[in-house]
Enzyme design. Structure first.
Site, PDB file in Angstrom:
ATOM      1  N   ASN A  32       1.094  -6.020  -3.575  1.00  0.00           N
ATOM      2  CA  ASN A  32       2.031  -6.448  -4.621  1.00  0.00           C
ATOM      3  C   ASN A  32       2.135  -5.398  -5.725  1.00  0.00           C
ATOM      4  O   ASN A  32       1.980  -5.704  -6.899  1.00  0.00           O
ATOM      5  CB  ASN A  32       1.605  -7.796  -5.206  1.00  0.00           C
ATOM      6  CG  ASN A  32       2.642  -8.384  -6.145  1.00  0.00           C
ATOM      7  OD1 ASN A  32       3.836  -8.171  -5.964  1.00  0.00           O
ATOM      8  ND2 ASN A  32       2.200  -9.108  -7.140  1.00  0.00           N
ATOM      9  N   ARG A  37       2.740   3.518  -9.179  1.00  0.00           N
ATOM     10  CA  ARG A  37       1.541   2.947  -9.794  1.00  0.00           C
ATOM     11  C   ARG A  37       0.336   3.020  -8.861  1.00  0.00           C
ATOM     12  O   ARG A  37      -0.793   3.255  -9.300  1.00  0.00           O
ATOM     13  CB  ARG A  37       1.824   1.497 -10.206  1.00  0.00           C
ATOM     14  CG  ARG A  37       0.681   0.914 -10.989  1.00  0.00           C
ATOM     15  CD  ARG A  37       0.991  -0.486 -11.458  1.00  0.00           C
ATOM     16  NE  ARG A  37      -0.223  -1.111 -11.950  1.00  0.00           N
ATOM     17  CZ  ARG A  37      -0.378  -2.411 -12.120  1.00  0.00           C
ATOM     18  NH1 ARG A  37       0.608  -3.229 -11.840  1.00  0.00           N
ATOM     19  NH2 ARG A  37      -1.501  -2.887 -12.566  1.00  0.00           N
ATOM     20  N   LYS A  54      -2.270  -7.699   6.288  1.00  0.00           N
ATOM     21  CA  LYS A  54      -1.527  -6.442   6.158  1.00  0.00           C
ATOM     22  C   LYS A  54      -2.457  -5.291   5.776  1.00  0.00           C
ATOM     23  O   LYS A  54      -2.395  -4.208   6.350  1.00  0.00           O
ATOM     24  CB  LYS A  54      -0.418  -6.614   5.119  1.00  0.00           C
ATOM     25  CG  LYS A  54       0.655  -5.558   5.157  1.00  0.00           C
ATOM     26  CD  LYS A  54       0.282  -4.333   4.394  1.00  0.00           C
ATOM     27  CE  LYS A  54       1.389  -3.317   4.366  1.00  0.00           C
ATOM     28  NZ  LYS A  54       1.034  -2.203   3.469  1.00  0.00           N
ATOM     29  N   PRO A  89       1.159  -3.178  11.126  1.00  0.00           N
ATOM     30  CA  PRO A  89       1.168  -3.614   9.729  1.00  0.00           C
ATOM     31  C   PRO A  89       2.566  -4.089   9.326  1.00  0.00           C
ATOM     32  O   PRO A  89       3.528  -3.327   9.421  1.00  0.00           O
ATOM     33  CB  PRO A  89       0.791  -2.338   8.962  1.00  0.00           C
ATOM     34  CG  PRO A  89       0.037  -1.507   9.943  1.00  0.00           C
ATOM     35  CD  PRO A  89       0.673  -1.802  11.271  1.00  0.00           C
ATOM     36  N   ASP A 134       4.725  -5.349   6.415  1.00  0.00           N
ATOM     37  CA  ASP A 134       4.997  -5.606   5.005  1.00  0.00           C
ATOM     38  C   ASP A 134       6.456  -6.045   4.869  1.00  0.00           C
ATOM     39  O   ASP A 134       7.144  -6.224   5.866  1.00  0.00           O
ATOM     40  CB  ASP A 134       4.706  -4.357   4.164  1.00  0.00           C
ATOM     41  CG  ASP A 134       5.519  -3.168   4.624  1.00  0.00           C
ATOM     42  OD1 ASP A 134       6.668  -3.361   5.076  1.00  0.00           O
ATOM     43  OD2 ASP A 134       5.029  -2.044   4.558  1.00  0.00           O
TER      44      ASP A 134
END
Length: 279
Positions: A113, A118, A208, A225, A227
């Site tokens: 998330n 970042r 994930k 994976p 997402d």
DNA sequence: TTGCAGGGGTCAA
DNA sequence: TTGACCCCTGCA
């Protein structure tokens, strides 16, 4: 090394499997792996690694870049339809790196998330604060922090890296790994399902993140994976409707037959670079 | 400049 | 199955 096929530093470093390789002004990339800093450039099938001995190349980099694998064969086996042929052609120089499971574990806990700038900043700060400095090419680079260094640090200390609520996951996970409650070295010897369950015992690690750790460390190549980007592109290109995560995963495992992880990586890069996952 | 929505999921209810 | 979650970024 000469005669390297199916390799592009840009595709490999920008396809979403790593966060720490920095693009230089001349198009080369600089990174740190297992305590060794190096700069890599690639042109006409010639791979040049600076700051590297022949021994390091054999012991570390050859394996790290998965140079022993025939990607032409991988790509032809997963090019099962028009969609995959396009994705493979688009990201033709992708190679799946064999990164350290520990670094993948912490990096992908941070990724949840979260957005890429970042994520990169948080990892960078973590390395600067808890890693070891390496002087290279006139600049400071840092190794990824050891299990011990993160496990022995305080929550308050970790919070400075900007990871937000994920910092408490990092603290707990680090301690569990240090105390051998979950043993990363044993993952390769387990079945894919068992390895996944083992990783998911760690706080901050769901399906994930577990799949990313297994795939990007080169431990298991049959994971997929999933997402939001992969989910959207699979729904749009294969299902033509909304689909559940489990549905997508079981389809991919069967369809790509043990090579689902490679397929995921070409698809993800293709989808993200072409903004195919935007709502 | 200020304000606000959203982000490579996970966890708990 | 659903909502909260740190807070940094990017963009009005």
């Amino acid at each position: 090394m000469e005669g390297v096929k199916d390799f592009s530093p840009t595709h490999t470093f920008e396809c979403g499997q790593c966060f720490r390789w920095i693009k230089e002004g001349d198009g080369s990339y600089t990174g740190v792996v297992k305590g060794k800093a190096a700069n890599i450039r690639f042109h006409d099938g010639v791979l040049v690694l600076s700051n590297t001995s022949l021994q390091d190349f054999k012991d570390l980099w050859y394996d790290y870049f998965d140079l022993g694998r025939d990607y032409s064969e991988v790509k032809s086996r997963i090019s099962k339809d028009g969609i995959m042929r396009k994705a493979v052609e688009f990201g033709h120089g992708i190679r799946l790196l064999k990164q350290e499971p520990w670094e993948m574990l912490i990096s992908y806990i941070i990724s949840s998330n979260n957005n890429i700038p970042r994520i990169k900043n948080t990892i960078k700060t973590l390395c600067r604060l808890y890693g070891a400095e390496i002087r290279f090419a006139g600049g400071s680079h840092y190794t990824f922090p050891t299990v011990e260094s993160l496990a022995s640090s305080s929550i308050e200390g970790l919070n400075i890296c900007g990871g937000g609520y994920r910092c408490k996951y990092i603290a707990k996970t680090s301690r569990m790994v240090r105390d051998h409650e979950v043993c990363l070295e044993k993952l390769a010897g387990l079945s894919t399902g068992e390895a996944r369950s083992e990783l998911m015992r760690l706080p901050g690690v769901g399906a994930k993140v577990a799949d990313c750790v297994l795939l990007y460390s080169g431990t298991k190549h049959d994971v997929f994976p999933t997402d939001v980007w992969v989910k959207r592109v699979m729904e749009r290109l294969y299902f033509h409707r909304t689909a559940r995560f489990e549905e997508i995963q079981s389809f991919a495992r069967e369809y790509f037959d043990g090579l689902a992880g490679f397929a995921q990586q070409y698809l993800f890069y293709y989808a993200r670079e072409n903004k195919m996952g935007v709502k």
